[in-house]
Scaffold this active site. Structure first.
Site, mmCIF file in Angstrom:
data_model
loop_
_atom_site.group_PDB
_atom_site.id
_atom_site.type_symbol
_atom_site.label_atom_id
_atom_site.label_comp_id
_atom_site.label_asym_id
_atom_site.label_seq_id
_atom_site.Cartn_x
_atom_site.Cartn_y
_atom_site.Cartn_z
ATOM 1 N N HIS A 1 19.655 35.826 65.099
ATOM 2 C CA HIS A 1 20.255 35.876 66.430
ATOM 3 C C HIS A 1 21.156 37.095 66.625
ATOM 4 C CE1 HIS A 1 19.433 31.656 68.146
ATOM 5 N NE2 HIS A 1 18.597 31.878 67.136
ATOM 6 N N ASP B 1 24.534 44.219 64.367
ATOM 7 C CA ASP B 1 25.809 44.915 64.567
ATOM 8 C C ASP B 1 27.021 43.994 64.653
ATOM 9 O OD1 ASP B 1 25.392 43.731 67.024
ATOM 10 O OD2 ASP B 1 25.130 45.615 68.121
ATOM 11 N N SER C 1 27.648 41.770 66.830
ATOM 12 C CA SER C 1 28.037 41.403 68.203
ATOM 13 C C SER C 1 27.885 39.910 68.465
ATOM 14 C CB SER C 1 27.219 42.198 69.222
ATOM 15 O OG SER C 1 25.836 41.931 69.104
ATOM 16 N N ASP D 1 10.593 19.724 58.696
ATOM 17 C CA ASP D 1 9.706 19.293 57.613
ATOM 18 C C ASP D 1 10.413 18.178 56.847
ATOM 19 O OD1 ASP D 1 11.291 20.282 55.522
ATOM 20 O OD2 ASP D 1 9.856 21.777 54.874
ATOM 21 N N THR E 1 11.376 17.930 53.786
ATOM 22 C CA THR E 1 12.317 18.302 52.717
ATOM 23 C C THR E 1 13.249 19.387 53.238
ATOM 24 O OG1 THR E 1 10.627 19.839 51.867
ATOM 25 C CG2 THR E 1 10.780 17.670 50.818
#
Length: 324
Positions: free
Chosen positions: A97, A105, A107, A227, A229
Site C-alpha cells: 500500500h 516513500d 507517505s 486459506d 492455515t
C-alpha cells in the site's frame, strides 16, 4: 513438475530483469547461480566472468545496529504461539500500500494515507510503526519495507526477502484510488500491474501473500481467512482458491486463478512452494524498490529473523524435497 518450477522461476527472473533497475552485475550473479543449480557449469562460468572482472563483490557498508534492535521489537508483535499475528499481516499489506500508488516513500504514514478507506485495517500498524520511527529516527519508507520483510520471515515457512535501507521519505500523499479492490477482474489487474512493471507471473506470485491475509471489508459477513492455515506461510492458498475449499476467496483471486495468463504460474505455485517462494521474493524485491533511487542503499537483510535451510526443507512439500 521440477521442469515447471524451473520454467516459472526463469520467466519470473526474466520479467524482473526487464521491468526493474537491476544492474548488469546482479544479472550475471543470478545467471551464475542458475548455472550452478541446473546445468552444472557454474565453475566454468565463474572462471570466465572472473577473468573478465565481472561479478566481483564490492565492499558494502554495514547495516546500522538499530535495525537489529527494531527486529527484536517486531518479532514480539508479529509472532504469537508460533503463528503469524494480525500485526504481521498488516505489515505485509502495508508494504504494498505504500509503494503501489507511486513510490516506496513512507507517505502511507507520513502523509496519513492510513486514514483512507482503501487502507482500512492498517491504522493500528501505522500508529505502531510511527512510534518506532520516532524512537529510532530511522527512515519511515525503510521501516515499512523492513517490517514487511520481517513479517514474511517471521511467519512459519516464510522466505527471506532482501531488504535495503536508505530510501528518501516523503510527506506528500500519493494518488488515491489506484489500489485494486477485492472484486477486480483479472484482466484489469494484469493491465494495472503491467503499467507498474510487473508481469502476470509477478502478479500471481504476489497475490500468494494472501496465504496469511484476512479480509474484513469485501464480504464482512463471510469468514475473514483466505486459506485454512492463515497463521503460516504455505502454498495452500493456491490449491484452496482453485478448488473452492478456502474459508473465503476474494472474487479477484478466483479470477486470477482462471485467467490464461496467470493460470499456469498459479497452478505451479499450488504444487510447489519452492517455485512460489522464488517467484514471490523476486516480485516482492522489485516492488520494494518502486520509485527508489537505489544508489547508496545499505543491505540490512542480516537484521531479519534467522532461518535455516533445514527448516525450509521441512516445511516444503514432496515436490520440492525430491524435485519432481
Amino acid at each position: 513438475m521440477y521442469f515447471s518450477s524451473i520454467f516459472i522461476t526463469a520467466l519470473a527472473a526474466t520479467s524482473t530483469a526487464s521491468a526493474s533497475n537491476i544492474t548488469y552485475t546482479e544479472e550475471v550473479d543470478n545467471a551464475i547461480e542458475v548455472s550452478k543449480r541446473f546445468f552444472g557449469i557454474g565453475k566454468i562460468f565463474e572462471g570466465i566472468t572472473s577473468m573478465l572482472g565481472v561479478g566481483a563483490k564490492t565492499t558494502e557498508a554495514e547495516c546500522p545496529a538499530v535495525w537489529t534492535q527494531i527486529s527484536a521489537q517486531l518479532t514480539e508483535q508479529f509472532l504469537a504461539d508460533g503463528q503469524c499475528t494480525d500485526a504481521a499481516r498488516a505489515a505485509i499489506r502495508s508494504a504494498f500500500h505504500d509503494c503501489f500508488n507511486g513510490a516506496c516513500d513512507g507517505s502511507l504514514i507520513l502523509a496519513d494515507e492510513c486514514s483512507r478507506r482503501e487502507n482500512t485495517g492498517l491504522e493500528r500498524l501505522c500508529g505502531n510503526l510511527k512510534t518506532v520511527q520516532e524512537n529510532t529516527e530511522v527512515g519511515m519508507a525503510d521501516l515499512i519495507q523492513f517490517a514487511a520483510a520481517h513479517a514474511i520471515k517471521t511467519c512459519p515457512g516464510g522466505p527471506t526477502v532482501p531488504v535495503k535501507v536508505g530510501r528518501e521519505d516523503s510527506d506528500v500523499a500519493s494518488p488515491a484510488g489506484i489500489l485494486p479492490s477485492g472484486r477486480a477482474q483479472s484482466g484489469d489487474l494484469i493491465r494495472l500491474f503491467a503499467s507498474k512493471g510487473f508481469s502476470p507471473i509477478d502478479l500471481a506470485a504476489l497475490i500468494g501473500a494472501h496465504t496469511t491475509a484476512k479480509q474484513r471489508s469485501t464480504a464482512p459477513d463471510q469468514p475473514p481467512e483466505l486459506d485454512s492455515t492463515v497463521g503460516t506461510w504455505d502454498n495452500k492458498y493456491y490449491a484452496e482458491t482453485k478448488s473452492g475449499k478456502a474459508p473465503f476467496t476474494l472474487p479477484s483471486d478466483k479470477s486470477i486463478s482462471q485467467n490464461p495468463l496467470t493460470m499456469l504460474p498459479f497452478n505451479t505455485f499450488a504444487l510447489s512452494k519452492g517455485a512460489w517462494d522464488r517467484a514471490f521474493v523476486s516480485a516482492m524485491t522489485k516492488m520494494s524498490m518502486m520509485g527508489v533511487d537505489q544508489s547508496g542503499l545499505i543491505d540490512c537483510t542480516s537484521a531479519l529473523p534467522g532461518g535455516s535451510r533445514k527448516r525450509d526443507i521441512k516445511n516444503s512439500n514432496v515436490f520440492d524435497r525430491f524435485k519432481f
